[in-house]
Design a protein around this motif. Sequence first.
Motif, short mmCIF file in Angstrom:
data_model
loop_
_atom_site.label_atom_id
_atom_site.label_comp_id
_atom_site.label_asym_id
_atom_site.label_seq_id
_atom_site.Cartn_x
_atom_site.Cartn_y
_atom_site.Cartn_z
N ALA A 86 20.52 -30.39 -26.54
CA ALA A 86 21.02 -31.86 -26.85
C ALA A 86 19.92 -33.20 -26.05
CB ALA A 86 22.44 -32.36 -26.16
N ASN A 87 19.10 -32.59 -24.94
CA ASN A 87 17.76 -33.19 -24.63
C ASN A 87 16.76 -33.45 -25.49
OD1 ASN A 87 19.39 -34.01 -22.75
ND2 ASN A 87 18.44 -32.71 -21.63
N LEU A 115 18.58 -22.45 -27.60
CA LEU A 115 18.90 -22.35 -26.64
C LEU A 115 20.22 -23.37 -26.33
CD1 LEU A 115 16.20 -25.44 -27.78
CD2 LEU A 115 15.47 -23.80 -26.51
N PRO A 116 20.20 -23.10 -24.85
CA PRO A 116 21.65 -24.10 -24.30
C PRO A 116 22.14 -25.41 -24.79
CG PRO A 116 19.49 -23.51 -22.98
CD PRO A 116 19.25 -22.53 -23.39
N PRO A 117 22.87 -25.42 -25.29
CA PRO A 117 23.81 -26.63 -25.56
C PRO A 117 22.86 -27.75 -24.94
CG PRO A 117 25.54 -25.33 -25.42
CD PRO A 117 24.25 -24.92 -23.98
N GLN A 118 22.91 -28.30 -23.55
CA GLN A 118 22.03 -28.98 -22.18
C GLN A 118 21.20 -29.68 -22.81
OE1 GLN A 118 24.35 -26.73 -21.32
NE2 GLN A 118 25.25 -27.52 -20.37
N PHE A 128 15.48 -26.81 -34.30
CA PHE A 128 14.78 -25.59 -32.48
C PHE A 128 15.98 -25.12 -32.98
CE2 PHE A 128 13.91 -30.36 -32.46
CZ PHE A 128 12.52 -30.93 -31.97
N THR A 129 16.36 -24.35 -33.69
CA THR A 129 17.49 -22.61 -33.87
C THR A 129 16.35 -22.32 -34.37
OG1 THR A 129 17.46 -23.63 -36.03
CG2 THR A 129 19.33 -24.39 -34.43
N LEU A 179 17.54 -37.66 -33.01
CA LEU A 179 18.20 -36.44 -34.04
C LEU A 179 19.20 -36.87 -34.02
CD1 LEU A 179 15.57 -33.15 -34.86
CD2 LEU A 179 15.76 -35.14 -35.72
N ASP A 180 19.69 -37.09 -33.12
CA ASP A 180 21.24 -37.30 -31.99
C ASP A 180 22.12 -38.15 -33.07
OD1 ASP A 180 19.92 -39.02 -30.84
OD2 ASP A 180 20.48 -38.87 -29.51
#
Length: 307
Positions: A47-48, A41-44, A35-36, A55-56
């Motif tokens: 993270a979602n 993307l914004p961090p939030q 997803f890079t 992947l977290d």
Amino acid sequence: MLNFIIRRLGIAIPTLLILVVFSFSLMHLAPGGPFTSERPLPPQVLANIEAKYGLDQPVYVQMGNYIWGIVTEFDFGPSFRFKDRTVNDVIAQGFPVTLTYGFWSFVVAVSVGVSLGAAAAIYHNSWLDYLAVGISIGAQVLPNFVMAPILVLTFTLWLGLLPGGGWNGGQWQYLVLPVIALSTSYMASIARITRSSMLEVLNSNFIRTAKAKGLSNKRIIVKHALKPTMLPVISYLGPAFVGMITGSVVIDMYFSTGGIGQMFVNSALSRDYSVMMGITILMGSLVIIFNMIVDILYAWIDPKIRL
């Protein structure tokens, strides 16, 4: 024979597990992520998305869940790039295409290669031997990334006989060029191995004994010489068969067949790690399975191998 098969299975299963673990670890060690992109993307949001795909979690937890999904449900997980599609769906779309032209490439390579090699050995030092060796050398020095454009230039652009790409449901017109391009180098290797093996067998003592008993050349070749000749050929056919039925990246990309090789390249470029993992495991599994089949066939032909 049953004990021999069980021993081979005992080796194949841990090997496949090591392949999964090693491939999964390499995917996570690679820089970047699915997803890079050039525009982060914004961090939030990132993270979602990572939480949605798991992947977290720690790597060992992800690996355990991945292996458990494969073992229990044969599920390779969702694709990171294709929305609402799983890796199983992607493989199910591309693998039948590759399997089709790979199977016919195998049939052509084995039938032509064994025939050329046997003819060259039987008529040793004749014009047929020189012709067969010349064809084998010519095919060997023309890999598929060279053969493919030559075929397109000749049969598509100059003669206009065959389409230069596409699939169109696997019609025979679209099969001819990929099959020729993929099978030629394998055919050359099979012919070379068959020729050298049969020459060695034809000079053996039991062949001279059969000739001394007055048996016909046809009976000697078919009943006595062909079976031991095929031992080194069968050893080569295992990885060759896997190489052809899993296709070639060059064939898929050059002829735009939509096969699994093209999907593997696209997934690597788009960092769709789940699709890359699925295709890698599929290819590795086929290599292990067909090598095991070759070992079993080898033991069936030569009982000494079982010991």
